[in-house]
Design a protein around this motif. Structure first.
Motif, PDB file in Angstrom:
ATOM      1  N   ARG A  15      -2.812  72.704  24.056  1.00 10.10           N
ATOM      2  CA  ARG A  15      -3.612  73.920  24.205  1.00 10.10           C
ATOM      3  C   ARG A  15      -4.650  73.714  25.302  1.00 10.10           C
ATOM      4  N   VAL A  34       3.787  85.386  22.270  1.00  8.11           N
ATOM      5  CA  VAL A  34       4.405  85.687  20.977  1.00  8.11           C
ATOM      6  C   VAL A  34       4.145  87.132  20.559  1.00  8.11           C
ATOM      7  N   ALA A  69      -3.418  85.912  17.920  1.00  8.77           N
ATOM      8  CA  ALA A  69      -4.327  85.414  18.958  1.00  8.77           C
ATOM      9  C   ALA A  69      -4.734  83.989  18.581  1.00  8.77           C
ATOM     10  N   LEU A  70      -6.004  83.771  18.300  1.00  9.69           N
ATOM     11  CA  LEU A  70      -6.462  82.432  17.913  1.00  9.69           C
ATOM     12  C   LEU A  70      -6.699  82.363  16.406  1.00  9.69           C
TER      13      LEU A  70
HETATM   14  P1  NAD Z   1      -0.933  83.294  24.486  1.00 11.76           P
HETATM   15  O1  NAD Z   1      -2.024  82.539  25.144  1.00 11.76           O
HETATM   16  O2  NAD Z   1       0.270  83.646  25.289  1.00 11.76           O
HETATM   17  O3  NAD Z   1      -1.520  84.677  23.921  1.00 11.76           O
HETATM   18  C1  NAD Z   1      -2.678  84.779  23.199  1.00 11.76           C
HETATM   19  C2  NAD Z   1      -3.202  86.196  23.471  1.00 11.76           C
HETATM   20  O4  NAD Z   1      -4.312  86.434  22.595  1.00 11.76           O
HETATM   21  C3  NAD Z   1      -3.703  86.370  24.892  1.00 11.76           C
HETATM   22  O5  NAD Z   1      -3.142  87.555  25.442  1.00 11.76           O
HETATM   23  C4  NAD Z   1      -5.231  86.479  24.745  1.00 11.76           C
HETATM   24  O6  NAD Z   1      -5.824  87.299  25.717  1.00 11.76           O
HETATM   25  C5  NAD Z   1      -5.340  87.071  23.358  1.00 11.76           C
HETATM   26  N1  NAD Z   1      -6.596  86.844  22.660  1.00 11.76           N
HETATM   27  C6  NAD Z   1      -7.426  85.766  22.688  1.00 11.76           C
HETATM   28  N2  NAD Z   1      -8.480  85.963  21.881  1.00 11.76           N
HETATM   29  C7  NAD Z   1      -8.323  87.198  21.328  1.00 11.76           C
HETATM   30  C8  NAD Z   1      -9.064  87.972  20.413  1.00 11.76           C
HETATM   31  N3  NAD Z   1     -10.224  87.536  19.908  1.00 11.76           N
HETATM   32  N4  NAD Z   1      -8.580  89.180  20.053  1.00 11.76           N
HETATM   33  C9  NAD Z   1      -7.420  89.647  20.568  1.00 11.76           C
HETATM   34  N5  NAD Z   1      -6.675  88.971  21.446  1.00 11.76           N
HETATM   35  C10 NAD Z   1      -7.113  87.763  21.824  1.00 11.76           C
HETATM   36  O7  NAD Z   1      -0.548  82.528  23.148  1.00 11.76           O
HETATM   37  P2  NAD Z   1       0.808  82.634  22.314  1.00 11.76           P
HETATM   38  O8  NAD Z   1       1.732  81.595  22.798  1.00 11.76           O
HETATM   39  O9  NAD Z   1       1.269  84.037  22.263  1.00 11.76           O
HETATM   40  O10 NAD Z   1       0.299  82.169  20.879  1.00 11.76           O
HETATM   41  C11 NAD Z   1      -0.424  83.047  20.028  1.00 11.76           C
HETATM   42  C12 NAD Z   1      -0.807  82.327  18.741  1.00 11.76           C
HETATM   43  O11 NAD Z   1       0.374  81.863  18.099  1.00 11.76           O
HETATM   44  C13 NAD Z   1      -1.677  81.090  18.930  1.00 11.76           C
HETATM   45  O12 NAD Z   1      -2.535  80.942  17.829  1.00 11.76           O
HETATM   46  C14 NAD Z   1      -0.669  79.950  18.940  1.00 11.76           C
HETATM   47  O13 NAD Z   1      -1.244  78.740  18.562  1.00 11.76           O
HETATM   48  C15 NAD Z   1       0.307  80.448  17.926  1.00 11.76           C
HETATM   49  N6  NAD Z   1       1.642  79.883  18.071  1.00 11.76           N
HETATM   50  C16 NAD Z   1       2.332  80.054  19.239  1.00 11.76           C
HETATM   51  C17 NAD Z   1       3.611  79.516  19.356  1.00 11.76           C
HETATM   52  C18 NAD Z   1       4.445  79.704  20.598  1.00 11.76           C
HETATM   53  O14 NAD Z   1       5.657  79.462  20.547  1.00 11.76           O
HETATM   54  N7  NAD Z   1       3.871  80.167  21.706  1.00 11.76           N
HETATM   55  C19 NAD Z   1       4.158  78.812  18.290  1.00 11.76           C
HETATM   56  C20 NAD Z   1       3.437  78.683  17.105  1.00 11.76           C
HETATM   57  C21 NAD Z   1       2.166  79.228  17.023  1.00 11.76           C
END
Ligand code: NAD
Length: 355
Positions: free
Chosen positions: A54, A192, A246-247
């Motif tokens: 991350r 996602v 998101a987070l």
């Molecule tokens: P990413 O960085 O592509 O997207 C995250 C999005 O959330 C971004 O568009 C960002 O602008 C937005 N964001 C940040 N803070 C925010 C808030 N307070 N309110 C609304 N939006 C907000 O990340 P991702 O890969 O899509 O992952 C999303 C979540 O899923 C994370 O928690 C990640 O750890 C988890 N996750 C992802 C994967 C994966 O395959 N990418 C796998 C398991 C878990």
């Protein structure tokens, strides 16, 4: 002789509230590229520690350490519950992904991953793109989710698994897995969240969307005719299902009383602020899909994809997330436990049995 400097109380890793017998925690610094990172390996009972990297502008080192310790432990449980022969680890890079991150920084990160000799295998997470992982792969073979090691970006499989989990939750709570006419509030429209919206839109669900990044919101509105809410209001939107993508930490004493959805099911890691927040959701009659059970599709693809091979096995295991969640919900109801307590128990059973 110099006087021994007085030290203020500095919290050590072993005393950290999130420390749970992690096997190794490495602090990495590479001034030439600006890299500052923490790599935490929680448990390697089932195999090498696999977990994403991350990149985030943490407010302090302690914030970053907290994330690394919690997320790496979460990966131990996630990999075990998904039935993978892998342990749990996680890396966090202290940098703003939109301003500070460079290919050189990611290459330097790869050098330090290489030094861990395969006990940690890295992959993509928040703030990291597939091209960043290609840069990491220039320095180490202990990286997954690149085009050379498998299917590339794991996010579509994470989204597919979340979609299956959401249907399992709907079947448990509403008596049907059909999502047409159901309203879902999706918070976070990144890799996602956007793909999840596409699945939901295809299934006839109505979407309420939010993101702190305005172009991501515009894209979802244009593609899916979604309604928009402020990110801070996503949990309180008038929806049947709230999908945090998101987070982490979004389910807490401040937000839970305002949740209007009957189900909380989304991709974000560590959604519960504290363990008590899971009990608070249960007390309000809100069905919570444990994050690490529902978002395992990405790690399944990373672990099982092979270059040049069809993705049948990955899809099969990812679709099975629905059955795993159905079992979790069934046991939770039968034993009057929270779903996350049941998921933890099922993961711990697998840590001992090695099945
Ligand atoms: P990413 O960085 O592509 O997207 C995250 C999005 O959330 C971004 O568009 C960002 O602008 C937005 N964001 C940040 N803070 C925010 C808030 N307070 N309110 C609304 N939006 C907000 O990340 P991702 O890969 O899509 O992952 C999303 C979540 O899923 C994370 O928690 C990640 O750890 C988890 N996750 C992802 C994967 C994966 O395959 N990418 C796998 C398991 C878990």
């Amino acid at each position: 002789m110099n006087a021994v400097p007085k030290t203020t109380a500095i919290a050590g890793v072993f005393d950290h509230p999130e420390f749970r017998n992690h096997e190794t925690v490495s602090f990495v610094c590479d001034p030439a590229t600006g890299l500052k990172a923490i790599i935490a390996i929680h448990d390697t009972t089932r195999g090498p520690a696999l977990g994403g990297c991350r990149v985030w502008p943490y407010g302090s080192t302690d914030e970053a350490l907290t994330d690394a310790l919690r997320l790496s432990r979460g990966m131990t449980y996630k990999n075990a519950l998904a039935g993978l022969d892998l342990g749990g680890g996680k890396a966090v890079i202290l940098a703003d992904p939109r301003k500070d991150k460079t290919p050189d920084m990611m290459r330097a990160f790869g050098t330090y991953v290489e030094r861990l000799s395969g006990s940690y295998i890295t992959a993509e997470d928040v703030g990291v793109s597939p091209s960043d992982m290609e840069a990491v792969a220039e320095r180490t073979a202990h990286v997954r989710g690149t085009s050379a090691t498998g299917l590339g970006d794991p996010s579509p499989y994470t989204a597919l698994g979340v979609f299956e989990g959401l249907k399992a939750a709907a079947a448990h709570a509403f008596g049907t897995s059909a999502l047409n006419g159901i309203t879902v509030s999706v918070q976070g429209l990144g890799h996602v969240g956007y793909d999840l919206c596409a699945h939901l839109h295809g299934a006839g669900a109505r979407l309420i969307v939010s993101d702190i990044h305005a172009p991501a919101v515009d894209r979802a509105v244009a593609a899916f005719g979604a309604t928009v809410v402020a990110p801070s209001e996503a949990h309180a939107a008038p929806a049947d299902i709230f999908a945090p993508c998101a987070l982490g930490g979004g389910l807490n004493a401040r937000t839970i009383p305002d949740i209007r959805a009957r189900i909380v099911a989304g991709a974000a890691n560590n959604q519960l602020g504290h363990a008590a927040d899971g009990a608070a959701l249960k007390a309000r009659g809100i069905l919570y899909a444990p994050d690490y059970a529902i978002n395992a599709g990405g790690v399944i693809s990373i672990a099982l994809a092979r270059p040049g091979e069809a993705d049948d096995l990955v899809r099969e295991k990812t679709l099975a997330i629905g059955a795993t969640l159905a079992e979790i919900f069934r046991r939770a109801e039968a034993e009057d436990l929270t779903p996350e307590a049941v998921a933890d128990r099922m993961a711990e059973e697998r840590l001992v049995r090695q099945d």
